[in-house]
Write a protein that holds these residues in place. Structure first.
Motif, short mmCIF file in Angstrom:
data_model
loop_
_atom_site.label_atom_id
_atom_site.label_comp_id
_atom_site.label_asym_id
_atom_site.label_seq_id
_atom_site.Cartn_x
_atom_site.Cartn_y
_atom_site.Cartn_z
N GLN A 111 1.49 -9.71 0.48
CA GLN A 111 1.17 -11.20 0.83
C GLN A 111 0.00 -11.65 0.01
OE1 GLN A 111 0.62 -10.60 5.09
NE2 GLN A 111 2.51 -11.77 5.51
N THR A 112 -0.85 -10.85 -0.12
CA THR A 112 -2.38 -11.13 -1.00
C THR A 112 -1.70 -11.45 -2.44
OG1 THR A 112 -3.59 -9.43 0.24
CG2 THR A 112 -4.52 -10.03 -1.71
N ILE A 113 -0.91 -10.59 -2.88
CA ILE A 113 -0.50 -10.80 -4.38
C ILE A 113 0.58 -12.28 -4.44
CG2 ILE A 113 1.08 -9.93 -6.12
CD1 ILE A 113 0.00 -7.13 -5.35
N ASN A 114 1.21 -12.34 -3.28
CA ASN A 114 2.25 -13.68 -3.51
C ASN A 114 1.41 -14.77 -3.28
OD1 ASN A 114 4.60 -12.29 -3.44
ND2 ASN A 114 5.06 -12.47 -1.44
N ASP A 115 0.21 -14.81 -2.51
CA ASP A 115 -0.63 -15.83 -2.54
C ASP A 115 -1.31 -16.10 -3.90
OD1 ASP A 115 -1.75 -17.28 0.08
OD2 ASP A 115 -3.35 -17.22 -1.45
N THR A 116 -1.77 -15.00 -4.52
CA THR A 116 -2.46 -14.96 -5.70
C THR A 116 -1.59 -15.60 -6.90
OG1 THR A 116 -3.79 -13.14 -5.16
CG2 THR A 116 -3.52 -13.71 -7.65
N ASN A 117 -0.31 -15.32 -6.62
CA ASN A 117 0.76 -15.65 -7.88
C ASN A 117 0.83 -17.28 -7.59
OD1 ASN A 117 0.81 -13.35 -9.05
ND2 ASN A 117 2.69 -12.60 -7.90
N THR A 118 1.05 -17.76 -6.28
CA THR A 118 1.25 -19.13 -5.97
C THR A 118 0.00 -19.98 -6.72
OG1 THR A 118 2.50 -18.63 -4.08
CG2 THR A 118 1.35 -20.73 -4.05
N TYR A 119 -1.32 -19.26 -6.53
CA TYR A 119 -2.66 -20.04 -7.03
C TYR A 119 -2.37 -19.94 -8.42
CZ TYR A 119 -7.27 -20.79 -7.90
OH TYR A 119 -8.64 -21.11 -8.56
N TYR A 120 -1.94 -18.94 -9.20
CA TYR A 120 -1.98 -18.97 -10.47
C TYR A 120 -0.88 -19.77 -11.09
CZ TYR A 120 -4.53 -14.39 -11.13
OH TYR A 120 -5.29 -13.47 -11.26
N ARG A 121 0.24 -20.16 -10.38
CA ARG A 121 1.18 -21.14 -10.86
C ARG A 121 0.57 -22.67 -10.47
NH1 ARG A 121 4.70 -17.90 -7.90
NH2 ARG A 121 4.88 -19.29 -6.15
N GLN A 122 -0.06 -22.62 -9.50
CA GLN A 122 -0.62 -24.11 -9.20
C GLN A 122 -1.69 -24.57 -10.35
OE1 GLN A 122 -2.18 -23.65 -5.27
NE2 GLN A 122 -0.14 -24.24 -4.19
N GLN A 123 -2.32 -23.56 -10.69
CA GLN A 123 -3.35 -23.79 -11.68
C GLN A 123 -2.87 -23.59 -13.12
OE1 GLN A 123 -6.78 -24.27 -10.85
NE2 GLN A 123 -5.83 -24.66 -8.90
N GLN A 124 -1.55 -23.51 -13.38
CA GLN A 124 -0.99 -23.11 -14.52
C GLN A 124 -1.47 -22.02 -15.38
OE1 GLN A 124 -0.36 -27.30 -16.30
NE2 GLN A 124 1.49 -27.07 -15.48
N ARG A 125 -1.92 -21.17 -14.80
CA ARG A 125 -2.52 -19.88 -15.42
C ARG A 125 -1.33 -18.88 -15.70
NH1 ARG A 125 -7.52 -17.13 -13.29
NH2 ARG A 125 -7.45 -16.14 -15.35
N ALA A 126 -0.47 -18.71 -15.05
CA ALA A 126 0.61 -17.64 -15.15
C ALA A 126 1.88 -18.12 -14.36
CB ALA A 126 0.12 -16.38 -14.89
N VAL A 127 3.15 -17.69 -14.79
CA VAL A 127 4.34 -17.95 -13.94
C VAL A 127 4.70 -16.72 -13.41
CG1 VAL A 127 6.48 -19.05 -13.75
CG2 VAL A 127 4.69 -20.10 -15.09
N ILE A 128 4.50 -16.06 -12.24
CA ILE A 128 4.90 -14.68 -12.14
C ILE A 128 5.54 -14.84 -10.27
CG2 ILE A 128 3.97 -12.36 -11.20
CD1 ILE A 128 1.67 -13.14 -13.41
N TYR A 129 6.55 -14.26 -10.23
CA TYR A 129 7.31 -14.27 -9.02
C TYR A 129 7.54 -12.80 -8.44
CZ TYR A 129 8.11 -19.42 -8.85
OH TYR A 129 8.13 -20.75 -8.80
N LYS A 130 7.53 -12.88 -7.19
CA LYS A 130 8.16 -11.38 -6.79
C LYS A 130 9.69 -11.66 -6.61
CE LYS A 130 8.26 -8.22 -2.70
NZ LYS A 130 9.64 -8.38 -2.68
N LYS A 131 10.47 -10.73 -7.02
CA LYS A 131 11.94 -10.84 -7.08
C LYS A 131 12.24 -10.91 -5.45
CE LYS A 131 12.80 -8.88 -11.42
NZ LYS A 131 13.14 -7.70 -12.41
N PRO A 132 13.50 -11.61 -5.16
CA PRO A 132 14.03 -11.27 -4.05
C PRO A 132 14.40 -9.92 -3.68
CG PRO A 132 15.00 -13.19 -5.00
CD PRO A 132 14.18 -12.48 -6.05
N THR A 133 14.56 -9.46 -2.49
CA THR A 133 15.10 -8.03 -2.09
C THR A 133 16.66 -8.36 -2.17
OG1 THR A 133 13.45 -7.94 -0.44
CG2 THR A 133 15.15 -6.63 -0.14
N PRO A 134 17.08 -7.41 -3.03
CA PRO A 134 18.64 -7.25 -3.15
C PRO A 134 19.39 -6.85 -1.99
CG PRO A 134 17.55 -5.57 -4.45
CD PRO A 134 16.59 -6.12 -3.74
N ILE A 135 20.32 -7.71 -1.57
CA ILE A 135 21.06 -7.52 -0.41
C ILE A 135 22.57 -7.45 -0.71
CG2 ILE A 135 21.87 -8.71 1.85
CD1 ILE A 135 18.85 -8.10 1.85
N GLN A 136 23.31 -6.40 -0.43
CA GLN A 136 24.88 -6.38 -0.24
C GLN A 136 25.45 -6.78 1.05
OE1 GLN A 136 26.43 -4.62 -2.88
NE2 GLN A 136 28.23 -6.07 -1.78
#
Lengths: 212, 212
Positions: free
Chosen positions: B44-69
């Protein structure tokens, strides 16, 4: 239905994140999707190509898993967790990304049965926005477009999509094929890999550097 | 349980691919995961950080979705498709990737309650292999490690993990904290973003260039 390779070998369903073998209602953006003459979807063709690129250590590119909203999970004793209620979610990004010779690649693959233009309805606002964000970070962004009726494939810079997306207010709802031929790079269906697109990526990178 | 920010605001569960709010049995690699003092998981801490980085246009980083069969899907009339049987799958890659100033970033985030070393069992063979492949393509690869009992965070080059992974045959099953302090970059918990790691990425890039 058993999907087969041109050589008659049964098509091995890719294990790398693809969920394309799952029957589900077509999303709006997929309504143009048809099955190609070789019995493979564009997604299968690209997944297969990416697997080949990884094996040959030429690039590391994956399709992202489909995002799923999980609501209910059962935990039967002595066996693995079973998801009993879940829903398909809208992705925030494009489908494919990865790394190639130090470059970040990001792309979306779409097909149409149209013969003269590529409909913008194949794309979503969030994908266009994601391309803008990645371009701002100097990512290499593009689409792979298949004209199914013509059996022609193009790697097209994301900047062309952005240009036409922004012009939609003028009533133009598709990108003319003539423009795609002029701005993009035509791809040829082959055997190994099935759809070699890294050569076109090289050209796109070269062009991007010239414009810097 | 309502998770709250340090400022008392309820924590908005990230909508960007995170499925961390779903109860499911812990995987082997997660057995060390605990909840931090601030009521947020490392994810959660990293997802929140990544959202902030995207909003600030500093980086575009996402967590990949969990693969589901997916095995079974219902299509109720006049409502959206419901997945009725599906299973969690092993991912082929690491959890996070994206683009930062033209660079491809790829990383995995893990935590331990250990105080003197980071157990290698937190990682999987396929993640190590994926790091090797991405490093070969000149990606910037690292882990974010949290020592929960010490409340210390480190960004550690993937090369350190690879070194200890290969030495496992000698019986060493963890990376000593002293080695992580020497080779990695300590991160500080903050407010906006919660875990600013791009400064450490800058240092890692600089070091990588010097070694080229």
């Amino acid at each position: 239905m058993v999907i087969k390779y041109p050589n008659g070998e049964p098509y091995r369903l890719s294990t790398d994140h693809s969920q394309s073998n799952i029957k589900r209602p077509l999303l709006a953006a997929e309504s143009d999707v048809i099955f190609g003459g070789r019995g493979m979807t564009l997604e299968q063709t690209i997944n297969d190509t990416n697997t080949y690129y990884r094996q040959q250590q030429r690039a590391v590119i994956y399709k992202k898993p489909t995002p799923i909203q999980i609501v209910k999970v059962d935990y039967p004793q002595r066996s693995k967790a079973v998801i009993r209620e879940a829903y398909f979610r809208q992705a925030s990004t494009t489908d494919y990304n990865g790394v190639y010779q130090g470059r970040y690649l990001d792309f979306e693959a779409k097909e149409t049965t149209n013969k003269k233009s590529f409909p913008l309805k194949n794309f979503h606002e969030h994908q266009v926005k994601h391309f803008q964000n990645c371009l701002h970070q100097q990512g290499i962004c593009f689409t792979i477009m298949r004209f199914a009726s013509l059996e022609r494939y193009f790697l097209t810079p994301a900047t062309l999509l952005l240009k036409y997306w922004q012009q939609q207010t003028n009533g133009r709802k598709s990108i003319p094929l003539t423009e795609i031929i002029k701005t993009g790079y035509e791809l040829q269906i082959g055997y190994q890999p099935l759809l070699d697109y890294l050569g076109a990526v090289d050209q796109l990178i070269q062009k991007t550097q010239q414009m810097d």
